[in-house]
Design a protein around this motif. Sequence first.
Motif, PDB file in Angstrom:
ATOM      1  N   HIS A  35       0.912  -1.369   0.234  1.00 61.13           N
ATOM      2  CA  HIS A  35      -0.118   0.023  -0.042  1.00 61.13           C
ATOM      3  C   HIS A  35       0.991   1.344  -0.070  1.00 61.13           C
ATOM      4  CE1 HIS A  35      -3.676  -2.283   1.593  1.00 61.13           C
ATOM      5  NE2 HIS A  35      -3.277  -2.337   0.042  1.00 61.13           N
ATOM      6  N   ARG A  52      -1.821   0.005  -9.669  1.00 66.00           N
ATOM      7  CA  ARG A  52      -2.398   0.742  -8.515  1.00 66.00           C
ATOM      8  C   ARG A  52      -3.697  -0.909  -8.136  1.00 66.00           C
ATOM      9  NH1 ARG A  52      -2.054   5.270 -11.514  1.00 66.00           N
ATOM     10  NH2 ARG A  52      -4.258   5.634 -11.365  1.00 66.00           N
ATOM     11  N   ASN A 103       4.174   6.226  -4.773  1.00 63.92           N
ATOM     12  CA  ASN A 103       4.478   6.031  -6.608  1.00 63.92           C
ATOM     13  C   ASN A 103       5.923   5.498  -6.452  1.00 63.92           C
ATOM     14  OD1 ASN A 103       2.467   6.381  -8.374  1.00 63.92           O
ATOM     15  ND2 ASN A 103       2.839   9.243  -7.271  1.00 63.92           N
ATOM     16  N   ILE A 139       2.073   2.066  -3.706  1.00 59.02           N
ATOM     17  CA  ILE A 139       1.302   2.347  -4.232  1.00 59.02           C
ATOM     18  C   ILE A 139       0.512   3.932  -3.883  1.00 59.02           C
ATOM     19  CG2 ILE A 139      -1.442   2.498  -5.130  1.00 59.02           C
ATOM     20  CD1 ILE A 139      -1.696  -0.123  -4.070  1.00 59.02           C
ATOM     21  N   MET A 140       0.504   4.744  -2.727  1.00 63.29           N
ATOM     22  CA  MET A 140       0.886   5.707  -2.438  1.00 63.29           C
ATOM     23  C   MET A 140       1.428   6.476  -2.590  1.00 63.29           C
ATOM     24  SD  MET A 140      -1.148   5.498   1.345  1.00 63.29           S
ATOM     25  CE  MET A 140      -1.414   6.744   2.550  1.00 63.29           C
TER      26      MET A 140
END
Lengths: 353, 353
Positions: B89, B126, B95, B92-93
């Motif tokens: 996670h 994502r 990048n 994703i946040m």
Amino acid sequence: VTIFNSFLAQYWDSLISTINQVFLERKTRIENSELSHAHDMLSEFCTRGKMIRGNLLILTHNTYNGKNLQSAIQLGAAIEIIHSGALIHDDIMDNDEIRRGKPSLYASYVSHGKQSGIRDFNEYGRSIALVLGDYAFFIAKEIFARIEVDEETYRRIQLKFAETLQKVILGQFLDYDFGKKAGMPTDEDILEMYALKTASYSISLPLVLGGYLAHASEKDINLLDEFGKNLGIAFQIQDDVIGLLSTEKDTGKPIGSDIRENKKTLIRAFLEKEVKGDDKKILDALFKKSIIREEDIKKVIDMVSKYHIDKKIADIIESLSKKAHERMSQLSINSEYKTLFSKFIEYNQHRRS
Amino acid sequence: VTIFNSFLAQYWDSLISTINQVFLERKTRIENSELSHAHDMLSEFCTRGKMIRGNLLILTHNTYNGKNLQSAIQLGAAIEIIHSGALIHDDIMDNDEIRRGKPSLYASYVSHGKQSGIRDFNEYGRSIALVLGDYAFFIAKEIFARIEVDEETYRRIQLKFAETLQKVILGQFLDYDFGKKAGMPTDEDILEMYALKTASYSISLPLVLGGYLAHASEKDINLLDEFGKNLGIAFQIQDDVIGLLSTEKDTGKPIGSDIRENKKTLIRAFLEKEVKGDDKKILDALFKKSIIREEDIKKVIDMVSKYHIDKKIADIIESLSKKAHERMSQLSINSEYKTLFSKFIEYNQHRRS
């Protein structure tokens, strides 16, 4: 249906105030203003729902003369918070800006980021919502961990929580992946995805947890689970119907969003199989468009009717509802509660939101 | 340090094979090929780490002559899976395309989506990684729920899991939000964020769970918790140093990624306060650039040295390490294990990855 609606109203206040309390408690421990604000946002989002799952849990607990109403309300609130966490992540994945008639949490945070002068406010909105969805899951987990019941029930509750949430996630994975891929999954794949994504946690989980809390018999727990599975799949198919036919006023979601997102619903699978000739060409072209307009949705609705897919879908819901009813009728509960469960089955067949 | 490294090697195989087994079991129940593939991806990602957290849990269990090694290995594996979920996670946040020397899970799924001909492969990557991070959390939860221990220990373990994960999430929220906002949080805010984000779950959680499993005394559980908090903050600050100074070869992450992501680390806070005159102008301009080059990172490194910030940071790590050592020395454990914990404190101060 009125009876069931009035049931849904009975513990509404208890659930809402428990959820608000859960976030308020945590908010008071926090100094950072952005994080404090996030607790208000979550609290508002979590209390926006219909509270069906939480109420089902309490109903089942009461059905079996459970002596642990306080725990039932706590777990009911926890299930509603989990549901909200799942919706928050769902909306990020599907780029859904509207949820429950208002901006989805990620869309709210996109606006908030914009107002706060953050450069990439779209990424900000998605990322903050991602982390707040996680937070909702772990808050619910704490409520589960604090529940005051005997050891065996406690262990069963923890395990059911973990197993069911994995199923939801697998269903969510399949739903998303089907939507992004060309080609149509089989009807069986779609029904399996519905069982995982919706039936397991929207219906079976609250029924079984309510049964555990009230020490229902093993036989009844299994019946509740099967009742939940059948009704849960019917519930998801009804959701698909609503998503196609209802207006935004009813649902709080834009009309035809499943079509826009290329969702592989059972309706869609039937369309692909039944529609012939020129209609087929129109339909294929329509699903390839990158922007789908209201008139396109209208065309789909017309074909659903023209090829009697609405009838076929209603039959499947009817058949699942009957199976659910069969299981329900075998439960060792009194007739007053049987009526209530019947009303829930009926409620699903007639709901428009 | 060698002693500690050899300790890390001791249960490496057990942890790796337990994690692989966890995913294999689930994979065999699944027919969908995309979902089956996802289990391999997760298994590979989760076994890519250093296994520090899992080993710490087992070490603590053994320190207290625990009789439940099998459960310690299970919980150790679960903690590693949780850690992987959090990193998935996190990436994703932020990048972050590189993790542990290979593509991050979301980056792998961006490539996979591209190869599968999916139109918006970035969104696909994502979204799939989001849902697989959730899956990792709930798999870990099931391992926790299945642990075979006495009732009191069982309840404590469930609660600790839920409480700690909430802290991690709050820390992650603050870290991300600080990075996106203009302005600098106070040193206290940063240290609080480190305590939440890293110390609570990377160090305190495995130590306390290991202690619970082995029925360590209340006094020792509290000391382990405080030992973990101090060492955990030191661990995060050391991570910041590594992130700034180490090469990609050491860390498996691109050099200077904290600077590129505008992370509000303690090093950054000190830079803002200490750097004066023309250097200050250079620094302010640098942090406003949208693309930060290797020569920019070099400039930052030079200033860290010129203004003795490296020394100041080393002093803080030293002071936290001393506090950790103090707590550790009060534990009722034999000297062999005290040496091992000392080596862990030393290991942190010298590690370059």
